[in-house]
Design an enzyme around this catalytic site. Structure first.
Site, PDB file in Angstrom:
ATOM      1  N   ARG A  14       0.870  -1.119   0.182  1.00  0.00           N
ATOM      2  CA  ARG A  14       0.048   0.183  -0.086  1.00  0.00           C
ATOM      3  C   ARG A  14       0.777   1.257   0.079  1.00  0.00           C
ATOM      4  NH1 ARG A  14      -3.505  -2.128   5.091  1.00  0.00           N
ATOM      5  NH2 ARG A  14      -1.786  -3.457   5.102  1.00  0.00           N
ATOM      6  N   GLY A  87       2.124 -14.123   5.596  1.00  0.00           N
ATOM      7  CA  GLY A  87       1.533 -13.449   6.691  1.00  0.00           C
ATOM      8  C   GLY A  87       2.129 -13.354   8.025  1.00  0.00           C
ATOM      9  N   TYR A 392      39.757  22.187  -9.726  1.00  0.00           N
ATOM     10  CA  TYR A 392      39.603  20.894 -10.610  1.00  0.00           C
ATOM     11  C   TYR A 392      40.181  20.970 -11.643  1.00  0.00           C
ATOM     12  CZ  TYR A 392      36.831  17.024 -12.318  1.00  0.00           C
ATOM     13  OH  TYR A 392      36.495  15.979 -12.874  1.00  0.00           O
TER      14      TYR A 392
HETATM   15  C1  UD1 Z   1      -1.550  -6.230  11.379  1.00  0.00           C
HETATM   16  C2  UD1 Z   1      -2.407  -7.019  12.434  1.00  0.00           C
HETATM   17  C3  UD1 Z   1      -3.637  -6.235  12.826  1.00  0.00           C
HETATM   18  C4  UD1 Z   1      -3.285  -4.976  13.648  1.00  0.00           C
HETATM   19  C5  UD1 Z   1      -2.278  -4.152  12.782  1.00  0.00           C
HETATM   20  C6  UD1 Z   1      -1.748  -3.239  13.627  1.00  0.00           C
HETATM   21  C7  UD1 Z   1      -2.222  -9.231  11.414  1.00  0.00           C
HETATM   22  C8  UD1 Z   1      -2.974 -10.479  10.789  1.00  0.00           C
HETATM   23  N1  UD1 Z   1      -3.052  -8.332  11.602  1.00  0.00           N
HETATM   24  O1  UD1 Z   1      -2.533  -5.982  10.247  1.00  0.00           O
HETATM   25  O2  UD1 Z   1      -4.665  -7.016  13.529  1.00  0.00           O
HETATM   26  O3  UD1 Z   1      -4.506  -4.204  13.931  1.00  0.00           O
HETATM   27  O4  UD1 Z   1      -1.143  -5.093  12.442  1.00  0.00           O
HETATM   28  O5  UD1 Z   1      -0.846  -2.206  12.878  1.00  0.00           O
HETATM   29  O6  UD1 Z   1      -1.116  -9.649  11.959  1.00  0.00           O
HETATM   30  N2  UD1 Z   1       4.874  -9.001   7.863  1.00  0.00           N
HETATM   31  C9  UD1 Z   1       6.011  -9.883   7.827  1.00  0.00           C
HETATM   32  N3  UD1 Z   1       5.689 -11.167   6.914  1.00  0.00           N
HETATM   33  C10 UD1 Z   1       4.430 -11.235   6.498  1.00  0.00           C
HETATM   34  C11 UD1 Z   1       3.468 -10.181   6.450  1.00  0.00           C
HETATM   35  C12 UD1 Z   1       3.686  -9.131   7.322  1.00  0.00           C
HETATM   36  O7  UD1 Z   1       7.028  -9.788   8.193  1.00  0.00           O
HETATM   37  O8  UD1 Z   1       4.239 -12.206   5.861  1.00  0.00           O
HETATM   38  C13 UD1 Z   1       5.301  -7.709   8.715  1.00  0.00           C
HETATM   39  C14 UD1 Z   1       5.120  -6.504   7.730  1.00  0.00           C
HETATM   40  O9  UD1 Z   1       6.337  -6.120   7.185  1.00  0.00           O
HETATM   41  C15 UD1 Z   1       4.637  -5.404   8.801  1.00  0.00           C
HETATM   42  C16 UD1 Z   1       3.997  -6.330  10.004  1.00  0.00           C
HETATM   43  O10 UD1 Z   1       4.285  -7.449   9.510  1.00  0.00           O
HETATM   44  O11 UD1 Z   1       5.854  -4.784   9.558  1.00  0.00           O
HETATM   45  C17 UD1 Z   1       2.561  -6.198   9.687  1.00  0.00           C
HETATM   46  O12 UD1 Z   1       1.792  -6.391   8.657  1.00  0.00           O
HETATM   47  P1  UD1 Z   1       0.781  -5.590   7.781  1.00  0.00           P
HETATM   48  O13 UD1 Z   1       0.639  -6.144   6.610  1.00  0.00           O
HETATM   49  O14 UD1 Z   1       1.150  -4.251   7.736  1.00  0.00           O
HETATM   50  O15 UD1 Z   1      -0.368  -6.002   8.911  1.00  0.00           O
HETATM   51  P2  UD1 Z   1      -1.812  -5.273   9.137  1.00  0.00           P
HETATM   52  O16 UD1 Z   1      -2.638  -5.449   7.778  1.00  0.00           O
HETATM   53  O17 UD1 Z   1      -1.582  -3.742   9.336  1.00  0.00           O
HETATM   54 CA    CA Z   2       0.356  -2.465   9.262  1.00  0.00          CA
END
Ligand code: UD1
Ligand code: CA
Length: 461
Positions: A14, A87, A392
């Site tokens: 995003r 995830g 230079y």
């Molecule tokens: C996540 C939470 C949500 C919470 C929100 C808070 C989950 C499923 N959801 O959602 O409940 O309200 O954060 O900000 O956890 N990442 C990885 N590997 C992956 C996916 C993500 O390392 O496979 C890392 C991303 O780089 C990021 C963090 O995890 O730093 C959160 O991922 P993001 O996709 O932003 O989760 P949200 O949809 O915001």
């Molecule tokens: Ca997030």
């Protein structure tokens, strides 16, 4: 025993960026660096960072940041690869071989919650310890909870379930209590259930949040100020958090005795150090490892990065990077100091002067329209308007040295490599190409010729 794990493997689609989301900057530090920093006040035995999308970049950036902040007392960073980003739960599953048999607690932080305070993490850990929870999660009541996972608790305030925004029914969306993405797990409990996660949701991802339904007891700790748990998912969030961070930083300096004139037009990185009685004028930006000493007045319209400014200095409509200015000097308007320029005390560096890698002695004036590069000037030197070092030759850069008390006439060119002694006077308009001893006058230009009575011939008709 506490280990921390930071989730930093996602791309951050995003953000619409090539750069991994966690490497976007806020107030002079990357998001992930800030998250790491928020854990600095707790006693930790291991630091794991889960990397995936452009992992080399993330590792390099964190290692570099760590070297400059010299946080040596902390355990080394351990990078764990999540090659496919399936995830947040899948990310934590990657820790299984690394934390096998670890008896302590695992503090998990999303890499995109940059404003978290150390104090908040301490509170979370305290509740976790006091109640010997299986998991304790940080929550907040948001006026606009859209996009966040919603936290559902029972009558005893124990967490039953977290449901992602996109998986919520309309009724569930009415719950404004959200998951901040900061959790403390008792690792032996988590370790047991982690392999059983299912990707049974709208995104077909393995959610870390699903683990709470299989653990007990799980408690939620609300943050007082929800602003600190805002997660960065897109550029709008980045802009909003930047505003919040700027307010925090400016409030701190205002309390410390700094005057900010029209604060909204000023930005200050939180790596900057200011002393009391500094005045920052409008449209001024202070970045990186910059420090400004007492009674200095910076701006309006100035940019200072990675530079040290002494006491009682004025900087007006100027740009200063990687440079040092000693006390009582006046810079600008419209000066550009860069490449390790060092300005002594009581100097005047004036209008449209560019200095690169130049060391300038005390009480030296370079008041108008000059470029001095790779130059060393003594004390009480006067550089006339329009003087240029030709440093230079098309291939290499060469040095210019000018002794104390020397005066360079206007519009002179000093062709480097060149040394001029002390108390030299250079006639205006000279092109100086050879070494000049102390105490002399140099005239290096053709003489003026006057032909009496000479006239242009009348054109023939
Ligand atoms: C996540 C939470 C949500 C919470 C929100 C808070 C989950 C499923 N959801 O959602 O409940 O309200 O954060 O900000 O956890 N990442 C990885 N590997 C992956 C996916 C993500 O390392 O496979 C890392 C991303 O780089 C990021 C963090 O995890 O730093 C959160 O991922 P993001 O996709 O932003 O989760 P949200 O949809 O915001
Ligand atoms: Ca997030």
């Amino acid at each position: 025993m506490i280990a921390i794990a930071i989730l930093a493997a996602g791309r951050g689609t995003r953000m619409k960026s090539d750069l991994p989301k966690v490497l976007h900057e806020l107030g002079g530090r990357t998001l992930v660096e800030r998250v790491l920093q928020s854990c600095q006040e707790i006693e930790i035995s291991r630091r794991l960072v889960i990397v995936g999308y452009r992992s080399e970049l993330v590792k390099e950036s964190l290692i570099e940041a760590q070297e400059t902040t010299k946080d040596r007392e902390f355990p080394p960073l351990e990078f764990v690869e999540q090659t496919e980003q399936l995830g947040t739960g899948h990310a934590i599953q990657q820790l299984l071989p690394h934390l096998e048999g670890f008896p302590g607690d695992l503090l998990v932080l999303n890499g995109d919650v940059p404003l978290l305070r150390a104090e908040t993490i301490k509170q979370l850990m305290a509740v976790h310890k006091q109640h010997q929870n299986s998991a304790t999660i940080l929550t907040a009541n948001l006026p606009d909870p859209q996009g966040y996972g919603r936290v559902f608790t029972d009558s005893q305030n124990l967490v039953q379930q977290i449901i992602e925004d996109r998986d919520c029914t309309q009724a569930q969306k009415q719950n404004h209590r959200i998951n901040a993405g900061v959790y403390c797990f008792h690792w032996p409990d988590l370790e047991k259930i982690l392999p059983d996660l299912k990707a049974d949701n709208d995104q077909k991802e393995y959610y870390l949040t699903d683990t709470v339904s299989s653990l007990s007891p799980v408690m939620a700790v609300d943050v007082e100020d929800y602003q600190e748990i805002l997660g960065i998912n897109d550029r709008k969030h980045l802009a909003t958090t930047s505003d919040i961070l700027q307010t925090r930083i400016k409030d701190k300096w205002l309390r410390a005795g700094v005057t900010l004139i029209d604060p909204h037009s000023i930005t200050i990185d939180d790596t900057v150090e200011l002393q009391a009685d500094v005045v920052i004028e409008p449209q001024t930006h202070l970045r990186g490892k910059t420090s400004i000493a007492s009674r200095s007045r910076i701006g309006p319209g100035s940019l200072i990065e990675n530079s040290q400014i002494g006491e009682n200095v004025t900087v007006l409509y100027s740009v200063i990077s990687d440079s040092i200015v000693a006390e009582n000097s006046r810079i600008g308007p419209y000066a550009h100091l860069r490449g390790h320029a060092q300005i002594g005390a009581n100097c005047r560096i004036g209008n449209f002067v560019e200095l690169k890698n130049a060391q300038i002695g005390d009480r030296t004036n370079i008041a108008h329209l000059s470029y001095l590069g790779d130059a060393t000037l003594g004390e009480k030197v006067n550089i006339g308007a329009g003087t240029i070092t030709a440093n230079y030759d098309g291939k290499n850069k060469h040095k210019t040295q000018i002794g104390s008390g020397t005066k360079i006439g206007s519009n002179s060119v000093l062709v480097a490599p060149i040394t001029l002694g002390e108390n030299v006077t250079v006639a205006a308009g000279s092109v100086v190409t050879e070494e000049v001893p102390n105490d002399c006058l140099v005239i290096a230009r053709s003489r003026q010729v006057v032909k009496p009575g000479w006239k242009l011939k009348e054109p023939e008709k």
